[in-house]
Design a protein around this motif. Structure first.
Motif, PDB file in Angstrom:
ATOM      1  N   ILE A  87      29.060  30.767   0.471  1.00  0.00           N
ATOM      2  CA  ILE A  87      30.723  31.054   0.332  1.00  0.00           C
ATOM      3  C   ILE A  87      31.231  29.899  -0.611  1.00  0.00           C
ATOM      4  CG2 ILE A  87      32.677  30.896   1.515  1.00  0.00           C
ATOM      5  CD1 ILE A  87      31.299  32.460   3.908  1.00  0.00           C
ATOM      6  N   LEU A  98      33.269  30.544  -4.146  1.00  0.00           N
ATOM      7  CA  LEU A  98      34.568  29.678  -4.166  1.00  0.00           C
ATOM      8  C   LEU A  98      34.568  29.138  -5.478  1.00  0.00           C
ATOM      9  CD1 LEU A  98      35.439  28.348  -0.680  1.00  0.00           C
ATOM     10  CD2 LEU A  98      36.717  30.060  -1.899  1.00  0.00           C
ATOM     11  N   LEU A 153      39.539  31.571  -5.069  1.00  0.00           N
ATOM     12  CA  LEU A 153      39.766  31.907  -3.878  1.00  0.00           C
ATOM     13  C   LEU A 153      40.008  33.316  -3.448  1.00  0.00           C
ATOM     14  CD1 LEU A 153      42.671  29.175  -3.933  1.00  0.00           C
ATOM     15  CD2 LEU A 153      40.366  28.980  -2.846  1.00  0.00           C
ATOM     16  N   LEU A 169      38.144  34.238  -0.317  1.00  0.00           N
ATOM     17  CA  LEU A 169      38.562  33.955   1.006  1.00  0.00           C
ATOM     18  C   LEU A 169      39.524  34.998   1.503  1.00  0.00           C
ATOM     19  CD1 LEU A 169      39.471  29.986   0.744  1.00  0.00           C
ATOM     20  CD2 LEU A 169      37.525  31.178   1.855  1.00  0.00           C
ATOM     21  N   LEU A 222      37.012  37.802   2.765  1.00  0.00           N
ATOM     22  CA  LEU A 222      36.538  37.320   4.163  1.00  0.00           C
ATOM     23  C   LEU A 222      37.855  37.747   5.216  1.00  0.00           C
ATOM     24  CD1 LEU A 222      34.691  34.047   3.062  1.00  0.00           C
ATOM     25  CD2 LEU A 222      33.686  35.978   4.108  1.00  0.00           C
ATOM     26  N   ALA A 223      38.935  37.264   4.856  1.00  0.00           N
ATOM     27  CA  ALA A 223      39.953  37.262   6.139  1.00  0.00           C
ATOM     28  C   ALA A 223      40.118  38.613   6.291  1.00  0.00           C
ATOM     29  CB  ALA A 223      41.188  36.674   5.568  1.00  0.00           C
ATOM     30  N   SER A 267      37.267  40.527   7.966  1.00  0.00           N
ATOM     31  CA  SER A 267      37.214  40.111   9.553  1.00  0.00           C
ATOM     32  C   SER A 267      38.049  40.702  10.155  1.00  0.00           C
ATOM     33  CB  SER A 267      37.275  38.498   9.404  1.00  0.00           C
ATOM     34  OG  SER A 267      36.285  37.698   8.817  1.00  0.00           O
ATOM     35  N   TRP A 290      31.662  39.346   7.080  1.00  0.00           N
ATOM     36  CA  TRP A 290      31.265  38.262   6.168  1.00  0.00           C
ATOM     37  C   TRP A 290      30.321  38.778   5.061  1.00  0.00           C
ATOM     38  CZ3 TRP A 290      31.454  32.450   7.643  1.00  0.00           C
ATOM     39  CH2 TRP A 290      32.747  32.327   8.487  1.00  0.00           C
TER      40      TRP A 290
END
Length: 124
Positions: A12, A16, A21, A24, A27-28, A31, A63
């Motif tokens: 990860i 990045l 970004l 991220l 991923l959020a 999730s 993920w």
């Protein structure tokens, strides 16, 4: 499963650095979709929710899915991918250990078929 999440952190970090970004956000959203799908499925099946969410298997699937997606996707793509991965590929077959397919890759196949144009937009 927590060790798998820890093992994903160096990758990860590299993503990045290389892609920004947006990873991220993927991923959020993935999730959120996976955890929400897991909670909803377990509630509908009248199973305990807390033990399943605390084993972090849904997060591992989310993920892995998110790391396969381009970083500039609209939020609904990883969200729907996470939902599909858990509800259809995992819970529909009976939950952890009973799934026929890897939930993360089933979620990827779903978003690839549903949103093919979005999945071709990788940064140069």
């Amino acid at each position: 499963m927590r060790q798998v999440l820890l093992a994903l952190l160096p990758g990860i970090g590299v993503l990045l650095w290389l892609q920004g970004l947006g990873i991220l956000l993927n991923l959020a959203w993935a999730s959120l979709g996976a955890l929400g799908g897991e909670a909803l499925s377990l509630k509908l099946r009248q199973r305990p929710i807390r033990p399943a969410l605390s084993d972090t298997s849904a997060l591992v699937s989310a993920w892995l899915l998110a790391l396969c997606l381009p970083p500039q996707l609209p939020a609904y793509v990883p969200l729907l991918g996470g939902l599909f991965a858990i509800i259809v590929a995992k819970q529909l077959y009976g939950g952890l250990g009973h799934n026929l397919f890897n939930p993360a890759m089933a979620g990827y196949a779903f978003v690839l078929l549903a949103f093919p144009l979005e999945l071709t937009r990788w940064p140069t």
